[in-house]
Scaffold this active site. Structure first.
Site, mmCIF file in Angstrom:
data_model
loop_
_atom_site.group_PDB
_atom_site.id
_atom_site.type_symbol
_atom_site.label_atom_id
_atom_site.label_comp_id
_atom_site.label_asym_id
_atom_site.label_seq_id
_atom_site.Cartn_x
_atom_site.Cartn_y
_atom_site.Cartn_z
ATOM 1 N N GLN A 355 0.810 -1.214 0.000
ATOM 2 C CA GLN A 355 0.000 0.000 0.000
ATOM 3 C C GLN A 355 0.842 1.263 0.000
ATOM 4 O O GLN A 355 0.397 2.315 -0.452
ATOM 5 C CB GLN A 355 -0.960 0.002 1.185
ATOM 6 C CG GLN A 355 -0.308 0.126 2.543
ATOM 7 C CD GLN A 355 -1.302 0.558 3.623
ATOM 8 O OE1 GLN A 355 -2.465 0.833 3.340
ATOM 9 N NE2 GLN A 355 -0.848 0.620 4.850
ATOM 10 N N ARG A 368 0.175 7.070 7.434
ATOM 11 C CA ARG A 368 -0.739 7.316 6.322
ATOM 12 C C ARG A 368 0.065 7.339 5.024
ATOM 13 O O ARG A 368 1.288 7.205 5.033
ATOM 14 C CB ARG A 368 -1.474 8.651 6.512
ATOM 15 C CG ARG A 368 -2.230 8.790 7.834
ATOM 16 C CD ARG A 368 -3.437 7.894 7.929
ATOM 17 N NE ARG A 368 -4.433 8.173 6.913
ATOM 18 C CZ ARG A 368 -5.366 9.133 7.004
ATOM 19 N NH1 ARG A 368 -5.414 9.911 8.078
ATOM 20 N NH2 ARG A 368 -6.255 9.305 6.049
ATOM 21 N N TRP A 371 -1.169 10.700 -1.153
ATOM 22 C CA TRP A 371 -2.209 10.460 -2.146
ATOM 23 C C TRP A 371 -1.868 11.174 -3.455
ATOM 24 O O TRP A 371 -2.660 11.959 -3.990
ATOM 25 C CB TRP A 371 -3.562 10.911 -1.610
ATOM 26 C CG TRP A 371 -4.003 10.118 -0.389
ATOM 27 C CD1 TRP A 371 -3.422 8.984 0.122
ATOM 28 C CD2 TRP A 371 -5.110 10.411 0.461
ATOM 29 N NE1 TRP A 371 -4.093 8.545 1.226
ATOM 30 C CE2 TRP A 371 -5.140 9.400 1.467
ATOM 31 C CE3 TRP A 371 -6.082 11.407 0.477
ATOM 32 C CZ2 TRP A 371 -6.115 9.381 2.473
ATOM 33 C CZ3 TRP A 371 -7.045 11.392 1.475
ATOM 34 C CH2 TRP A 371 -7.058 10.387 2.458
ATOM 35 N N ASP A 480 -9.884 2.318 -1.961
ATOM 36 C CA ASP A 480 -10.311 2.790 -0.645
ATOM 37 C C ASP A 480 -11.270 3.976 -0.756
ATOM 38 O O ASP A 480 -11.425 4.587 -1.813
ATOM 39 C CB ASP A 480 -9.061 3.169 0.154
ATOM 40 C CG ASP A 480 -9.265 3.102 1.656
ATOM 41 O OD1 ASP A 480 -10.383 2.769 2.098
ATOM 42 O OD2 ASP A 480 -8.298 3.359 2.396
ATOM 43 N N GLU A 483 -16.811 7.387 0.505
ATOM 44 C CA GLU A 483 -17.962 7.801 1.313
ATOM 45 C C GLU A 483 -17.916 9.264 1.744
ATOM 46 O O GLU A 483 -18.775 9.706 2.496
ATOM 47 C CB GLU A 483 -18.059 6.927 2.570
ATOM 48 C CG GLU A 483 -16.944 7.116 3.582
ATOM 49 C CD GLU A 483 -15.600 6.558 3.140
ATOM 50 O OE1 GLU A 483 -14.561 7.171 3.472
ATOM 51 O OE2 GLU A 483 -15.589 5.532 2.455
ATOM 52 N N ASP A 545 -12.777 -0.625 8.548
ATOM 53 C CA ASP A 545 -11.581 -0.475 9.374
ATOM 54 C C ASP A 545 -11.881 -0.849 10.817
ATOM 55 O O ASP A 545 -12.111 0.015 11.671
ATOM 56 C CB ASP A 545 -11.065 0.966 9.292
ATOM 57 C CG ASP A 545 -10.566 1.315 7.902
ATOM 58 O OD1 ASP A 545 -10.382 0.394 7.094
ATOM 59 O OD2 ASP A 545 -10.374 2.506 7.621
ATOM 60 N N HIS A 614 -3.277 -6.843 7.031
ATOM 61 C CA HIS A 614 -3.029 -5.395 7.065
ATOM 62 C C HIS A 614 -2.108 -5.119 8.248
ATOM 63 O O HIS A 614 -2.356 -5.597 9.354
ATOM 64 C CB HIS A 614 -4.345 -4.642 7.220
ATOM 65 C CG HIS A 614 -4.296 -3.207 6.793
ATOM 66 N ND1 HIS A 614 -3.271 -2.356 7.136
ATOM 67 C CD2 HIS A 614 -5.156 -2.482 6.033
ATOM 68 C CE1 HIS A 614 -3.504 -1.158 6.616
ATOM 69 N NE2 HIS A 614 -4.643 -1.204 5.939
#
Length: 756
Positions: A355, A368, A371, A480, A483, A545, A614
């Protein structure tokens, strides 16, 4: 112990005491009710059905195609092939409407509705019933207040149309209203299942459930974490009904199904499902119209099959059943080292999930990603070589992407494109009311959403994914988010309030297009957010999550609940992160993944549709599958169980893709008239394998409720008679899993387990 370690522990103890004391002081100062009122929360109002008045001149029955519509002075019902497809509740209105509005509070993907109803039109008259071509048209009035007095009223229209795949379509609308509601009658106490990935229980009866996709929350009621999350991060705990995948779709125990038509814009409006009455379900949508698909079945499996008819789902690449997809990160050398540890332990690995291919950043929440959706060449300087090495080992490479973009200037990497700037220049970003890119707080940085309502923006981003993410050797990715569209955003097409719940489908369409443009139509992608109609573009989901805990609110047990409810809501292939994802140091309690929790989660997913690990948001603080030889060997044993099930799993997945029947099945689907139909703590993989996972810390036995027949323990060979609840030994490494003795799969599965 060194002095610095002692000081560290002492300092931590001081912090624990201080924060605990602060929490107590806050609660004592403002009071429990005051504390709750000071935080954003769902404020829901729904209309309740009033009286139904059917004009005596229109009572009777009508045949429309294969349907028979019957109206008497107490109710209206639709029948097909001798079964009730739908019925109103005796004496009660089945269509209502209101004026009013819903406003929203938002924070980092959490959305809290505040519903205010003005006039309620809760009483219904049926004045005309007549044929309208191949449909039946029903009209009348909805009135407010006492039905015996003159008052405000509005006209409504209902068309009942045969559904080509079986069942009926109900099209309803009303004049000059803001919301409309439909009531499905059910037998008294008949259970209700579905409504997306719900984390409470399989039977949702008695609940009032907002249907909005949003962050699921951290803790969701598990204490003390939820209290502290709410106090320190503005209601970040979420609620028991917070979910990434809400869906206006349900089935009832008396074999009736309801689903809004995903191709109608109004179907994606915010809605509330009211299941508090034991004889009906009310769905109130904040739009002036509905188009509903109503279905029935002779058995629960028939019902799910009929409700899912007509949907063409993408297939899943067969390699995913050959072994685990192991989540690794940290750069090329760390990936190689961790992978070698697992392979040395005998793990069956089908792929790796990298990831952090796009770069990693550290925030207060943990590790994190950047992006920017391009390779971080400092982290993976030999990316092509690494991918080639993995391919030589017959290991697929998967990565990560989501529909957000960040301004790449902050990364200080002159080797990459600034996709955020490109999208801003082309007008491809979601904007705020002033027309500027909508910058959304991500907890330490800001990001903007690509405007997926714009076909040109979707096409551009699909090209980005095809060119930058799906490079040579990359076979898929976690897709991912999905929403987080704000309700006050400005979009190229359509109002945000009608596109928010649709956003996951638009995201899935974009991903599907990217896979085809990259020449990889069988690209493996998995989503956490879900929408009506999304299953035509994506087959594989995960349950969100979860907290690295055992809790039924947000831990291991909650993942099973979400997978089972999602399965009867239109997402037949759902899995969860092995070991959970969210790790939080709440000071008074540090939520981290223990070796035991990791093992039990591995045992559950060994019998799932996809086994994927994960590292979590705080990798260094949590037990990892490669952490030590003992842990690696225990995990490897479960990957061999997973691989041994591959032929059977592929059979079950193929059935799920073809029919929509979930791969992971609640007992109600497999043995609806047995005691197993009421047990939420066990599941079936397909029709022939029963699994009772250990969901409690420290337990080494588990209660198993067997359906009729004889069941053989897959790992020990012990036989158990059905129609009984037994206590079965389940020490670590020996999950309680059984095959039906009279199944054609019994001998092949037992042989595969013996040879693993």
């Amino acid at each position: 112990m060194g002095k610095s370690q002692k000081r560290g522990r002492a300092g931590r103890l001081v912090r624990q005491v201080a924060i605990a004391a602060l929490a107590v002081i806050v609660l004592l100062t403002i009071g429990g009710a005051g504390w709750q009122a000071s935080l954003p929360h769902d404020h829901l109002e729904v209309v309740s059905p009033g009286a139904l008045d059917v004009d005596a001149e229109v009572t009777g029955s009508w045949t429309v195609g294969a349907l028979t519509v019957v109206a008497d002075d107490a109710r209206v019902r639709i029948q097909e092939a001798g079964r009730t497809v739908w019925s109103s509740s005796p004496g009660r209105a089945f269509i209502m409407a209101t004026t009013g509005e819903t406003t929203w509070e938002e924070h980092r993907g959490y959305f809290w509705p505040d519903v205010e109803i003005g006039t309620q039109f809760e009483n219904q008259s049926v004045e005309t019933i007549r044929r309208d071509g191949e449909a039946l048209r029903i009209t009348g009035r909805l009135s407010a207040g006492d039905p015996g007095r003159d008052g405000r009223s509005v006209r409504y229209r209902l068309r009942i149309i045969p559904r080509g795949e079986g069942g009926a379509i109900a099209e309803l609308s009303a004049d000059a209203v803001d919301s409309i509601a439909w009531v499905t009658g059910r037998g008294a106490g008949s259970a209700v299942h579905g409504l997306g990935a719900q984390f409470t229980s399989f039977d949702l009866g008695g609940d009032l459930i907002p249907l909005v996709v949003r962050e699921q929350g951290v803790g969701r009621g598990e204490q003390p974490l939820s209290l502290l999350a709410d106090l320190t991060n503005r209601s970040a705990a979420g609620s028991e009904y917070s979910t990434y995948a809400a869906r206006a779709s349900f089935v009832t125990e008396d074999l009736r199904g309801f689903r809004l038509d995903p191709d109608q814009p109004a179907s994606h409006a915010f809605a509330v499902a009211d299941l508090r009455a034991d004889d009906r379900v009310t769905v109130q949508s904040w739009a002036p119209s509905m188009r509903i698909e109503l279905t029935s079945g002779a058995t629960p499996l028939d019902l799910i099959t009929e409700q899912s008819a007509g949907v063409e789902r993408p297939e899943i690449a067969g390699w995913t059943s050959a072994g685990v997809i192991v989540g690794l990160q940290g750069g090329s050398e760390q990936v190689r080292r961790k992978l070698d540890t697992l392979l040395t332990a005998g793990a069956r690995i089908a792929g790796v999930w990298l990831q952090d291919w796009t770069g990693q950043r550290t925030t207060s929440f943990g590790q994190r990603l950047w992006w920017t959706w391009q390779l971080d060449q400092q982290r993976y300087p030999d990316w092509n070589q690494l991918v080639a090495e993995l391919a030589a080992r017959d290991l697929a490479v998967t990565t990560y992407v989501n529909p957000f973009l960040v301004d790449a200037d902050a990364k200080n990497d002159d080797t990459i494109r600034n996709l955020w700037a490109e999208a801003r220049g082309a007008g491809y970003l979601v904007t705020d009311s002033s027309g500027q890119p909508y910058l959304l707080d991500q907890g330490g940085y800001e990001a903007s959403l690509v405007d997926l309502s714009d076909p040109q923006a979707r096409s551009w981003f699909a090209d980005v994914i095809a060119e930058e993410v799906l490079t040579d050797g990359v076979e898929g990715f976690m897709a991912d988010f999905g929403e987080g569209l704000p309700f006050d955003a400005a979009l190229a097409h359509g109002p945000a309030e009608l596109r928010h719940n649709e956003w996951p489908r638009l995201w899935a369409e974009t991903v599907e297009t990217a896979c085809h443009r990259a020449g990889k139509p069988d690209c493996v992608t998995w989503f956490r957010s879900g929408a009506l109609g999304q299953q035509e573009h994506a087959s594989l989901y995960w349950a969100g999550d979860q907290l690295t805990s055992w809790g039924k609110e947000d831990g291991l047990a909650s993942a099973l609940s979400a997978m089972l409810s999602a399965g009867v809501s239109g997402w037949p292939l759902v899995h969860s992160d092995v070991g959970g994802y969210t790790s939080i140091d709440a000071v008074v309690k540090d939520y981290t993944r223990s070796p035991e929790l990791l093992q039990r989660w591995s045992e559950l997913e060994a019998f799932g549709v996809l086994m994927r690990t994960h590292e979590g948001n705080r990798p260094a603080q949590n037990t990892q599958v490669y952490e030590s030889p003992d842990i690696a060997e225990a995990f490897a044993a479960m990957t061999r169980v997973y691989a041994a099930l591959a032929p059977y799993r592929r059979h079950v997945i193929a059935e799920a893709v073809e029919t929509g029947v979930p791969a992971l099945r609640h007992g109600w689907l497999v043995a609806p008239k047995s005691a197993a139909a009421t047990v939420d703590s066990q599941f079936f993989l397909g029709a022939d394998v029963l699994v009772a996972p250990v969901l409690s810390e420290g337990a080494d036995t588990v209660e198993v409720t067997f359906p009729p027949g004889t069941w053989i323990h897959l790992l020990t060979g012990v036989e158990y008679r059905g129609q009984a609840t037994r206590t079965v030994d389940a020490p670590l490494g020996t999950p309680a899993a059984f095959v039906r003795a009279d199944s054609s799969w019994a001998d092949p599965l037992r042989d595969a387990m013996f040879a693993r």
